[in-house]
Design a protein around this motif. Structure first.
Motif, PDB file in Angstrom:
ATOM      1  N   ARG A 121      19.960  13.494  -9.420  1.00  0.00           N
ATOM      2  CA  ARG A 121      21.370  13.139  -9.087  1.00  0.00           C
ATOM      3  C   ARG A 121      22.320  14.366  -9.306  1.00  0.00           C
ATOM      4  O   ARG A 121      22.987  14.926  -8.418  1.00  0.00           O
ATOM      5  N   ASP A 122      21.793  15.060 -10.363  1.00  0.00           N
ATOM      6  CA  ASP A 122      22.635  16.408 -10.659  1.00  0.00           C
ATOM      7  C   ASP A 122      21.453  17.121 -11.643  1.00  0.00           C
ATOM      8  O   ASP A 122      20.603  16.903 -11.836  1.00  0.00           O
ATOM      9  N   GLY A 123      22.128  18.256 -12.284  1.00  0.00           N
ATOM     10  CA  GLY A 123      21.498  18.722 -13.132  1.00  0.00           C
ATOM     11  C   GLY A 123      20.712  18.410 -14.344  1.00  0.00           C
ATOM     12  O   GLY A 123      19.869  18.886 -14.767  1.00  0.00           O
ATOM     13  N   LYS A 124      21.328  17.199 -14.838  1.00  0.00           N
ATOM     14  CA  LYS A 124      20.751  16.787 -16.023  1.00  0.00           C
ATOM     15  C   LYS A 124      20.265  15.089 -15.818  1.00  0.00           C
ATOM     16  O   LYS A 124      19.934  14.488 -16.813  1.00  0.00           O
ATOM     17  N   THR A 125      20.532  14.748 -14.503  1.00  0.00           N
ATOM     18  CA  THR A 125      20.118  13.340 -14.640  1.00  0.00           C
ATOM     19  C   THR A 125      19.269  13.070 -13.391  1.00  0.00           C
ATOM     20  O   THR A 125      19.510  13.801 -12.278  1.00  0.00           O
ATOM     21  N   CYS A 126      18.280  12.354 -13.505  1.00  0.00           N
ATOM     22  CA  CYS A 126      17.074  11.893 -12.242  1.00  0.00           C
ATOM     23  C   CYS A 126      16.859  10.595 -12.565  1.00  0.00           C
ATOM     24  O   CYS A 126      17.000   9.771 -13.321  1.00  0.00           O
ATOM     25  N   ASP A 127      16.656   9.992 -11.282  1.00  0.00           N
ATOM     26  CA  ASP A 127      16.051   8.515 -11.066  1.00  0.00           C
ATOM     27  C   ASP A 127      14.642   8.839 -10.862  1.00  0.00           C
ATOM     28  O   ASP A 127      13.968   9.568  -9.696  1.00  0.00           O
ATOM     29  N   VAL A 128      13.698   8.122 -11.600  1.00  0.00           N
ATOM     30  CA  VAL A 128      12.452   8.005 -11.336  1.00  0.00           C
ATOM     31  C   VAL A 128      11.976   6.701 -10.839  1.00  0.00           C
ATOM     32  O   VAL A 128      12.031   5.683 -11.477  1.00  0.00           O
ATOM     33  N   GLU A 129      11.121   6.647  -9.633  1.00  0.00           N
ATOM     34  CA  GLU A 129      10.580   5.808  -8.944  1.00  0.00           C
ATOM     35  C   GLU A 129       9.172   5.300  -9.606  1.00  0.00           C
ATOM     36  O   GLU A 129       8.198   5.900  -9.297  1.00  0.00           O
ATOM     37  N   THR A 130       9.207   4.276 -10.547  1.00  0.00           N
ATOM     38  CA  THR A 130       7.816   3.810 -10.942  1.00  0.00           C
ATOM     39  C   THR A 130       7.323   2.630 -10.238  1.00  0.00           C
ATOM     40  O   THR A 130       8.202   2.150  -9.766  1.00  0.00           O
ATOM     41  N   ALA A 131       6.060   2.204 -10.744  1.00  0.00           N
ATOM     42  CA  ALA A 131       5.507   0.904 -10.306  1.00  0.00           C
ATOM     43  C   ALA A 131       6.543  -0.305 -10.801  1.00  0.00           C
ATOM     44  O   ALA A 131       6.346  -1.356 -10.382  1.00  0.00           O
ATOM     45  N   ASP A 132       7.111  -0.119 -11.977  1.00  0.00           N
ATOM     46  CA  ASP A 132       8.019  -1.190 -12.515  1.00  0.00           C
ATOM     47  C   ASP A 132       9.276  -1.353 -12.213  1.00  0.00           C
ATOM     48  O   ASP A 132      10.355  -1.775 -12.703  1.00  0.00           O
ATOM     49  N   GLY A 133       9.777  -0.476 -11.292  1.00  0.00           N
ATOM     50  CA  GLY A 133      11.346   0.003 -10.758  1.00  0.00           C
ATOM     51  C   GLY A 133      11.772   1.331 -11.103  1.00  0.00           C
ATOM     52  O   GLY A 133      10.954   2.274 -11.480  1.00  0.00           O
ATOM     53  N   VAL A 134      13.052   1.555 -10.840  1.00  0.00           N
ATOM     54  CA  VAL A 134      13.638   2.737 -11.019  1.00  0.00           C
ATOM     55  C   VAL A 134      13.957   2.920 -12.616  1.00  0.00           C
ATOM     56  O   VAL A 134      14.844   2.029 -13.254  1.00  0.00           O
ATOM     57  N   ILE A 135      13.793   4.104 -13.119  1.00  0.00           N
ATOM     58  CA  ILE A 135      14.265   4.557 -14.287  1.00  0.00           C
ATOM     59  C   ILE A 135      15.274   5.738 -14.373  1.00  0.00           C
ATOM     60  O   ILE A 135      14.767   6.712 -13.488  1.00  0.00           O
ATOM     61  N   THR A 136      16.430   5.744 -14.885  1.00  0.00           N
ATOM     62  CA  THR A 136      17.298   6.877 -14.684  1.00  0.00           C
ATOM     63  C   THR A 136      17.071   7.545 -16.093  1.00  0.00           C
ATOM     64  O   THR A 136      17.422   6.929 -17.185  1.00  0.00           O
ATOM     65  N   ILE A 137      16.867   8.773 -16.101  1.00  0.00           N
ATOM     66  CA  ILE A 137      16.658   9.566 -17.173  1.00  0.00           C
ATOM     67  C   ILE A 137      17.653  10.573 -17.453  1.00  0.00           C
ATOM     68  O   ILE A 137      17.931  11.390 -16.189  1.00  0.00           O
ATOM     69  N   SER A 138      18.587  11.039 -18.275  1.00  0.00           N
ATOM     70  CA  SER A 138      19.471  11.992 -18.557  1.00  0.00           C
ATOM     71  C   SER A 138      18.791  12.914 -19.773  1.00  0.00           C
ATOM     72  O   SER A 138      18.268  12.242 -20.805  1.00  0.00           O
ATOM     73  N   ALA A 139      19.188  14.033 -19.671  1.00  0.00           N
ATOM     74  CA  ALA A 139      18.649  14.817 -20.838  1.00  0.00           C
ATOM     75  C   ALA A 139      19.630  15.855 -21.428  1.00  0.00           C
ATOM     76  O   ALA A 139      20.369  16.395 -20.332  1.00  0.00           O
ATOM     77  N   GLU A 140      19.459  16.456 -22.235  1.00  0.00           N
ATOM     78  CA  GLU A 140      20.278  17.791 -22.699  1.00  0.00           C
ATOM     79  C   GLU A 140      19.759  18.936 -22.038  1.00  0.00           C
ATOM     80  O   GLU A 140      20.575  20.054 -21.867  1.00  0.00           O
ATOM     81  N   HIS A 141      18.390  19.036 -21.952  1.00  0.00           N
ATOM     82  CA  HIS A 141      17.517  20.223 -21.562  1.00  0.00           C
ATOM     83  C   HIS A 141      16.816  19.602 -20.502  1.00  0.00           C
ATOM     84  O   HIS A 141      15.941  18.606 -20.580  1.00  0.00           O
ATOM     85  N   VAL A 142      16.598  20.433 -19.087  1.00  0.00           N
ATOM     86  CA  VAL A 142      15.383  20.186 -18.288  1.00  0.00           C
ATOM     87  C   VAL A 142      14.758  21.178 -18.102  1.00  0.00           C
ATOM     88  O   VAL A 142      15.082  22.195 -17.674  1.00  0.00           O
ATOM     89  N   ILE A 143      13.446  21.006 -17.823  1.00  0.00           N
ATOM     90  CA  ILE A 143      12.252  22.001 -17.620  1.00  0.00           C
ATOM     91  C   ILE A 143      11.861  21.510 -16.286  1.00  0.00           C
ATOM     92  O   ILE A 143      11.088  20.711 -16.449  1.00  0.00           O
ATOM     93  N   LEU A 144      11.826  22.711 -15.353  1.00  0.00           N
ATOM     94  CA  LEU A 144      11.286  22.114 -13.982  1.00  0.00           C
ATOM     95  C   LEU A 144      10.028  22.819 -13.875  1.00  0.00           C
ATOM     96  O   LEU A 144      10.065  24.094 -14.173  1.00  0.00           O
ATOM     97  N   ALA A 145       8.862  22.118 -13.868  1.00  0.00           N
ATOM     98  CA  ALA A 145       7.740  22.312 -13.655  1.00  0.00           C
ATOM     99  C   ALA A 145       7.105  21.899 -12.537  1.00  0.00           C
ATOM    100  O   ALA A 145       5.970  21.242 -12.677  1.00  0.00           O
ATOM    101  N   ASN A 146       7.530  21.928 -11.393  1.00  0.00           N
ATOM    102  CA  ASN A 146       6.914  21.214 -10.223  1.00  0.00           C
ATOM    103  C   ASN A 146       5.713  21.944  -9.620  1.00  0.00           C
ATOM    104  O   ASN A 146       5.313  21.076  -8.540  1.00  0.00           O
TER     105      ASN A 146
END
Length: 468
Positions: A121-146
């Protein structure tokens, strides 16, 4: 569901999972998100399975030699039988063992795994589509290793008989006629393996040489192997597309003289490079600067956004697993308050062709282009007792050392020959430690081993090789 953590890692490839494990070791609250199995492209559909396939192909070719007549005093009564589906099953077993191992290492480091597709959604928050539904994760630090993905030719998209290296590793039958578009390291590795397994292989390469990242002296033994094994290499040739005629697939291309040509192909393997995974996960919502197709970072892998880091294939060349791992470890140590920069003297590169190529640092031509006055020395594996004892001394292989003429500091070490990938650590260490020719020449190397090649090459550069 909502979660918060100190460190959020996106992608569990060799950069991401190493970053997450190190973060866990340092006591950082860490979550890693991956849509597939841990290990990324390298472990699941790249480095590891391709090397397993190459090993199986080499074993099959070696057994065939013994069936054609006595070789090394050994013969077998009939030709070996190939079960390609069995090869794939064996290869997949290795991959499964290693991916399970990574899962255990993450668990041991107390890293939380979330399986699903992350979208920021922004630099520190993402929505993760999982088999059990959407989990919203926010973090102090994000490491992009895509990571990265195979580059697709717009006029020849993947599908049907047009495949990438991923599909090539799942073939349960050896294609009678394989055409490989691109003669870089991926194409050559896979094409040569398929030739060993019995396929008729043809390369179509747009440049005027194979493996352009290496000089012609290094690639000559590979060219010798291709010629000996009747592999056709069309240089300065540009693929145009594929057509289906009379139930068969034909690759259309323009040859070096500008003439239209066609080649019969049961499969067309496209290996024209890789591109960073920058689409479909919300990078546009993160406000990070780009460097062409890559995410722009500094020498600590910091992006333009505070506490957002990027590593591995996402940040540019070289697109190598071991580079990504080194960056991942560094970033988590920076987050933990340590002082680090990513400033390697050289990053070793290996091509698992026949024979193998290994290179660290500058070639003689590259050094001269930088204005460095150099001296060089070579040691051929034809004079190596260990190489000859492994039936590997007749492939034209050698070790070459390049050093500054004034102070003998080594600026590059390159090798081509059987199993030279195993020498890459010694080569890289020599450059990282700022070794001089005298350091290598003064180090006692075990006899008989292939490592004597770097010792003798250093002596040759100094003008007093012993065994040549």
């Amino acid at each position: 569901m909502k979660k918060h953590c100190k460190v959020l890692v996106i992608g569990a490839g060799p950069g991401g999972y190493v970053a997450a494990i190190r973060a866990g070791q340092l006591g950082l609250d860490t979550i890693i998100v991956e849509s597939g199995n841990p290990g990324g492209t390298c472990l699941n559909v790249g480095c590891i399975p391709s090397k397993a396939m190459i090993h199986a192909a080499t074993r099959f070719e070696e057994l065939s030699k013994h069936a054609d007549g006595a070789h090394m005093g050994i013969s077998i009564a009939s030709q070996p039988q190939l079960d390609m589906a069995g090869v794939v099953e064996w290869k997949d077993g290795i991959v499964s063992k290693l991916t399970n191992g990574i899962g255990q290492l993450l668990k041991k480091a107390k890293v939380e795994r979330v399986q699903g597709w992350a979208k920021f959604r922004d630099g520190k928050t993402c929505d993760v589509e999982t088999a059990d539904g959407v989990i919203t994760i926010s973090a102090e630090h994000v490491i992009l290793a895509n990571g990265s993905t195979s580059t697709e030719l717009p006029f020849m998209p993947y599908g049907g008989n047009v495949i990438s290296s991923t599909e090539a590793l799942q073939l349960t039958e050896v294609p009678e006629n394989l055409v490989v578009v691109g003669a870089g390291y991926i194409g050559l590795e896979m094409g040569m393996a398929m030739r060993k397994l019995g396929a008729n292989v043809t390369f179509v390469e747009a440049l005027d040489r194979i493996l352009p990242i290496y000089d012609k002296e290094m690639t000559r033994p590979i060219e010798m192997w291709l010629k000996k094994h009747k592999v056709v290499v069309n240089l300065q040739a540009k693929a145009k597309g594929v057509v289906e005629k009379d139930g068969s697939t034909w690759l259309q291309y323009v040859d070096k003289d500008g003439n239209d040509q066609e080649i019969l192909a049961n499969k067309v393997l496209v290996t024209v490079g890789r591109k960073p995974n920058t689409q479909g996960w919300g990078l546009e919502n993160m406000c990070v600067d780009m460097d062409g197709p890559f995410v722009k970072v500094d020498n600590q892998c910091r992006t333009s956004m505070a506490h957002v880091w990027a590593i591995g294939d996402l940040v540019g060349e070289p697109l190598l697993a071991h580079k990504a791992s080194a960056q991942g470890e560094m970033v988590t140590e920076l987050i933990a308050g340590q002082r680090r920069v990513f400033d390697p003297v050289a990053i070793p590169a290996v091509c698992f062709t026949e024979p193998e190529i290994c290179g660290v640092g500058l070639t003689p031509d590259e050094a001269k282009a930088e204005g460095i006055d150099v001296i060089t020395g070579k040691f051929p594996f034809a004079a190596s007792g260990r190489a000859l004892a492994m039936d590997a001394g007749s492939d034209g292989g050698f070790v070459r050392v390049t050093a500054r003429k004034d102070n003998h500091v080594i600026v590059g070490i390159h090798a081509v020959g059987a199993h030279v990938s195993e020498l890459s650590g010694e080569f890289a260490l020599a450059l990282e430690m700022g070794a001089r020719l005298e350091d290598i020449a003064g180090t006692i190397h075990v006899h008989p081993t292939l490592t004597e090649g770097s010792f003798e090459a250093a002596l040759a550069t100094l003008g007093h090789a012993i065994h040549i």
